[in-house]
Write an enzyme that holds these catalytic residues in place. Structure first.
Site, PDB file in Angstrom:
ATOM      1  N   TRP A 135       0.875  -1.190   0.000  1.00 61.07           N
ATOM      2  CA  TRP A 135       0.000   0.000   0.000  1.00 61.07           C
ATOM      3  C   TRP A 135       0.902   1.227   0.000  1.00 61.07           C
ATOM      4  O   TRP A 135       1.633   1.468   0.962  1.00 61.07           O
ATOM      5  CB  TRP A 135      -0.921   0.033   1.220  1.00 61.07           C
ATOM      6  CG  TRP A 135      -1.860   1.200   1.149  1.00 61.07           C
ATOM      7  CD1 TRP A 135      -1.702   2.423   1.733  1.00 61.07           C
ATOM      8  CD2 TRP A 135      -3.091   1.260   0.420  1.00 61.07           C
ATOM      9  NE1 TRP A 135      -2.755   3.240   1.415  1.00 61.07           N
ATOM     10  CE2 TRP A 135      -3.618   2.560   0.606  1.00 61.07           C
ATOM     11  CE3 TRP A 135      -3.794   0.368  -0.392  1.00 61.07           C
ATOM     12  CZ2 TRP A 135      -4.824   2.969   0.027  1.00 61.07           C
ATOM     13  CZ3 TRP A 135      -4.987   0.775  -0.958  1.00 61.07           C
ATOM     14  CH2 TRP A 135      -5.497   2.060  -0.748  1.00 61.07           C
ATOM     15  N   GLU A 208       7.725  -1.405   0.925  1.00 59.37           N
ATOM     16  CA  GLU A 208       7.638  -1.058   2.350  1.00 59.37           C
ATOM     17  C   GLU A 208       8.585  -2.015   3.070  1.00 59.37           C
ATOM     18  O   GLU A 208       8.462  -3.236   2.884  1.00 59.37           O
ATOM     19  CB  GLU A 208       6.234  -1.331   2.901  1.00 59.37           C
ATOM     20  CG  GLU A 208       5.109  -0.559   2.288  1.00 59.37           C
ATOM     21  CD  GLU A 208       3.773  -1.275   2.533  1.00 59.37           C
ATOM     22  OE1 GLU A 208       3.287  -1.297   3.671  1.00 59.37           O
ATOM     23  OE2 GLU A 208       3.217  -1.820   1.567  1.00 59.37           O
ATOM     24  N   ASP A 241       9.442   2.817   1.100  1.00 62.44           N
ATOM     25  CA  ASP A 241       8.304   3.576   1.621  1.00 62.44           C
ATOM     26  C   ASP A 241       8.281   3.359   3.133  1.00 62.44           C
ATOM     27  O   ASP A 241       7.849   2.319   3.622  1.00 62.44           O
ATOM     28  CB  ASP A 241       7.012   3.079   0.969  1.00 62.44           C
ATOM     29  CG  ASP A 241       5.774   3.784   1.522  1.00 62.44           C
ATOM     30  OD1 ASP A 241       5.871   4.420   2.592  1.00 62.44           O
ATOM     31  OD2 ASP A 241       4.703   3.679   0.889  1.00 62.44           O
ATOM     32  N   GLN A 244       5.371   3.949   7.661  1.00 65.54           N
ATOM     33  CA  GLN A 244       5.100   3.383   8.989  1.00 65.54           C
ATOM     34  C   GLN A 244       6.359   3.013   9.746  1.00 65.54           C
ATOM     35  O   GLN A 244       6.362   2.980  10.967  1.00 65.54           O
ATOM     36  CB  GLN A 244       4.223   2.134   8.830  1.00 65.54           C
ATOM     37  CG  GLN A 244       2.886   2.447   8.186  1.00 65.54           C
ATOM     38  CD  GLN A 244       1.892   1.307   8.304  1.00 65.54           C
ATOM     39  OE1 GLN A 244       2.063   0.386   9.084  1.00 65.54           O
ATOM     40  NE2 GLN A 244       0.835   1.381   7.511  1.00 65.54           N
ATOM     41  N   LYS A 270       3.480   9.331   7.810  1.00 65.54           N
ATOM     42  CA  LYS A 270       2.698   9.219   9.047  1.00 65.54           C
ATOM     43  C   LYS A 270       3.485   9.550  10.314  1.00 65.54           C
ATOM     44  O   LYS A 270       3.091  10.389  11.106  1.00 65.54           O
ATOM     45  CB  LYS A 270       2.208   7.781   9.196  1.00 65.54           C
ATOM     46  CG  LYS A 270       1.261   7.306   8.128  1.00 65.54           C
ATOM     47  CD  LYS A 270       1.022   5.828   8.298  1.00 65.54           C
ATOM     48  CE  LYS A 270       0.162   5.243   7.208  1.00 65.54           C
ATOM     49  NZ  LYS A 270      -1.270   5.452   7.398  1.00 65.54           N
ATOM     50  N   ARG A 404      -3.497  -5.641  13.054  1.00 66.26           N
ATOM     51  CA  ARG A 404      -2.280  -4.828  12.991  1.00 66.26           C
ATOM     52  C   ARG A 404      -2.259  -4.013  14.274  1.00 66.26           C
ATOM     53  O   ARG A 404      -3.094  -3.140  14.485  1.00 66.26           O
ATOM     54  CB  ARG A 404      -2.309  -3.924  11.760  1.00 66.26           C
ATOM     55  CG  ARG A 404      -1.057  -3.093  11.630  1.00 66.26           C
ATOM     56  CD  ARG A 404      -1.002  -2.417  10.303  1.00 66.26           C
ATOM     57  NE  ARG A 404      -2.134  -1.520  10.092  1.00 66.26           N
ATOM     58  CZ  ARG A 404      -2.357  -0.885   8.956  1.00 66.26           C
ATOM     59  NH1 ARG A 404      -1.578  -1.064   7.937  1.00 66.26           N
ATOM     60  NH2 ARG A 404      -3.374  -0.068   8.830  1.00 66.26           N
TER      61      ARG A 404
HETATM   62  N1  PMP Z   1       2.623   4.136   2.318  1.00 63.54           N
HETATM   63  C1  PMP Z   1       2.322   3.328   3.336  1.00 63.54           C
HETATM   64  C2  PMP Z   1       3.270   2.225   3.710  1.00 63.54           C
HETATM   65  C3  PMP Z   1       1.133   3.510   4.050  1.00 63.54           C
HETATM   66  O1  PMP Z   1       0.827   2.695   5.057  1.00 63.54           O
HETATM   67  C4  PMP Z   1       0.263   4.565   3.662  1.00 63.54           C
HETATM   68  C5  PMP Z   1      -1.016   4.834   4.398  1.00 63.54           C
HETATM   69  N2  PMP Z   1      -1.697   3.729   4.852  1.00 63.54           N
HETATM   70  C6  PMP Z   1       0.621   5.366   2.585  1.00 63.54           C
HETATM   71  C7  PMP Z   1       1.814   5.144   1.948  1.00 63.54           C
HETATM   72  C8  PMP Z   1      -0.261   6.472   2.129  1.00 63.54           C
HETATM   73  O2  PMP Z   1      -0.238   7.499   3.034  1.00 63.54           O
HETATM   74  P1  PMP Z   1      -1.419   8.574   3.136  1.00 63.54           P
HETATM   75  O3  PMP Z   1      -2.638   7.814   3.557  1.00 63.54           O
HETATM   76  O4  PMP Z   1      -0.912   9.524   4.167  1.00 63.54           O
HETATM   77  O5  PMP Z   1      -1.571   9.212   1.817  1.00 63.54           O
END
Ligand code: PMP
Length: 439
Positions: A135, A208, A241, A244, A270, A404
């Site tokens: 994601w 990620e 990415d 988190q 975040k 989670r």
């Molecule tokens: N990358 C990751 C790993 C995420 O978990 C998220 C949000 N769940 C995003 C990008 C997207 O971030 P946002 O919702 O702040 O646009």
């Protein structure tokens, strides 16, 4: 008043997906969120995974006030002093390897867009490899490289995106002698297929460090090293990415530090804003110089906003001052221990995984079949909420039913004990109910 507002919410708000709670909420402080009726809940999702230093930490409130004295926003061509201070602190204290230059925007999705635009412009390519279950956000480019859910119904995605099957030790697509071999077998096959399909215009691999929405999957270290090599071999950039994983959530400064692998571009969001909309993308001077020469643009209304930069700096200061990276490791071990105890006693807890204070707990109908226990998961999560614990469950047929669990790094052992007790009680009641229904 809360009943009237609840009615109004049905009349005036667009529903934007996810599992919405039945009531409205008013305030949040530390690990506690309070609803319209004054009822308190332990927040074991840190809001939307953002409130790592606890909701409304006094340092964040002070930072907002400080920005109120100075400036919330400026013309995008005017670089506020505090933005430079934030970039400098990031480079000096937090970023790995040669990652030195940062840009500050608002959300994780936006950060993904920045990273993809950088990689495409630098390599003059467009092909992107992304992980199954990933994601990276909801906007155009970001949703194209996201595979966790919600791709259907929005028209034609950008071309040139290819999947690497996610390494899932509990549910491997291709089995190997062990977790590492299985992950590498998946990767090697994906790379063979990519090389067959590629038009020779590779831009990046995006990943990620811990595949979170995909079920809190922690890849083996050798997998991450192989991903680095796969990018290098093909002249592609590696994007981490770290929405988190950066800034302590997994018990290290970054996911890069956790794996000992340095990407070419790193996105953060975040956990940098502590609840305010701040995101950043960092890269090397070499890459930044090259794309600047090609007139790289990411000029938005809120790029380099002083308000959120002030807050980001405060978040980094609190993490250091309160030793929260270390605390994440210690409290993470404690939380994990409590779940492993439960696992001994409940057949339906199939797997406990994760790192630091980012844990995945997978529910199955039984350990032999490993069939996802979706109904049990949903019911237990609902009961937890009724008893004062807010939890997030990811339910996908292909990847199981996974809680989670990610409380603020400031969580206390007492709050963890309270949460685990609520969870156990809810699980026991749900098991009784589902077995009664089945009888
Ligand atoms: N990358 C990751 C790993 C995420 O978990 C998220 C949000 N769940 C995003 C990008 C997207 O971030 P946002 O919702 O702040 O646009």
């Amino acid at each position: 008043m809360s009943e009237t507002l609840l009615q109004a919410s049905k009349e005036f708000l667009v529903r934007y997906g996810g599992d919405a709670f039945p009531n409205l909420f008013r305030s949040a402080k530390g690990t506690i969120v309070t609803d319209s009726n004054g009822r308190e809940y332990l927040d074991f999702t840190s809001g939307q995974m953002c409130a790592t230093i606890g909701h409304n930490h006094p340092a964040i409130v002070e930072a907002v006030n400080r920005a109120g004295q100075k400036a919330f926003h400026m013309f995008s061509g005017m670089i506020p002093e505090v933005v430079v201070e934030l970039a400098q602190t990031l480079a000096r204290d937090w970023l790995p390897g040669d990652l030195k230059r940062s840009i500050f925007i608002n959300t994780g999705s936006e950060a993904t867009e920045v990273a993809l635009r950088m990689a495409k412009m630098y390599t003059d390519g467009y092909e992107i490899l992304a992980l199954g279950g990933s994601w990276h956000g909801i906007t155009g480019g970001a949703s194209t490289v996201s595979f966790a859910s919600d791709r259907k119904g929005y028209g034609v995605p950008a071309p040139g995106v290819f999947i690497i099957p996610e390494p899932n030790a509990y549910r491997p697509y291709i089995k190997g002698a062990n977790e590492e071999e299985a992950a590498l077998a998946n990767l090697n096959l994906a790379l063979k297929m990519f090389d067959m399909q590629s038009a020779g215009r590779g831009a990046a691999i995006i990943i990620e460090p811990i595949i979170s929405a995909g079920g809190v999957l922690v890849p083996p270290k050798s997998f991450m090293q192989a991903i680095r090599k796969a990018a290098d071999d093909r002249g592609m950039l590696l994007i981490f990415d770290e929405a988190q994983t950066a800034f302590g959530r997994i018990g290290t400064k970054t996911g890069s530090e956790f794996f000992g692998v340095v990407p070419d571009i790193m996105t953060m969001s975040k956990t940098l804003g502590g609840g305010l909309p701040l995101a950043a993308v960092a890269t090397t001077a070499k890459i930044e110089d090259a794309i600047h020469d090609k007139h790289f643009t990411f000029y938005t209304s809120h790029v380099s906003d002083p308000l959120t930069a002030e807050v980001g700096l405060a978040v980094l200061n609190v993490l250091t001052r309160e030793n929260l990276v270390e605390r994440s490791r210690v409290m993470g071990q404690y939380l994990r221990g409590r779940f492993e105890e439960l696992q001994q006693r409940y057949e339906v807890i199939g797997d406990v995984r994760g790192a630091g204070l980012l844990l995945g707990v997978e529910l199955v109908t039984d350990r032999a079949s490993r069939s996802p226990a979706h109904e049990l998961g949903a019911l237990t999560t609902k009961k937890c909420f009724e008893k004062g614990l807010s939890m997030n469950i990811r339910r996908r047929p292909e990847r199981g039913s996974v809680w989670r669990i990610a409380p603020p790094l400031t969580v206390s052992t007492q709050e963890i004990d309270q949460a685990v007790d609520i969870l156990e009680k809810s699980l026991r009641e749900s098991l009784d109910e589902t077995s009664r229904k089945a009888a």
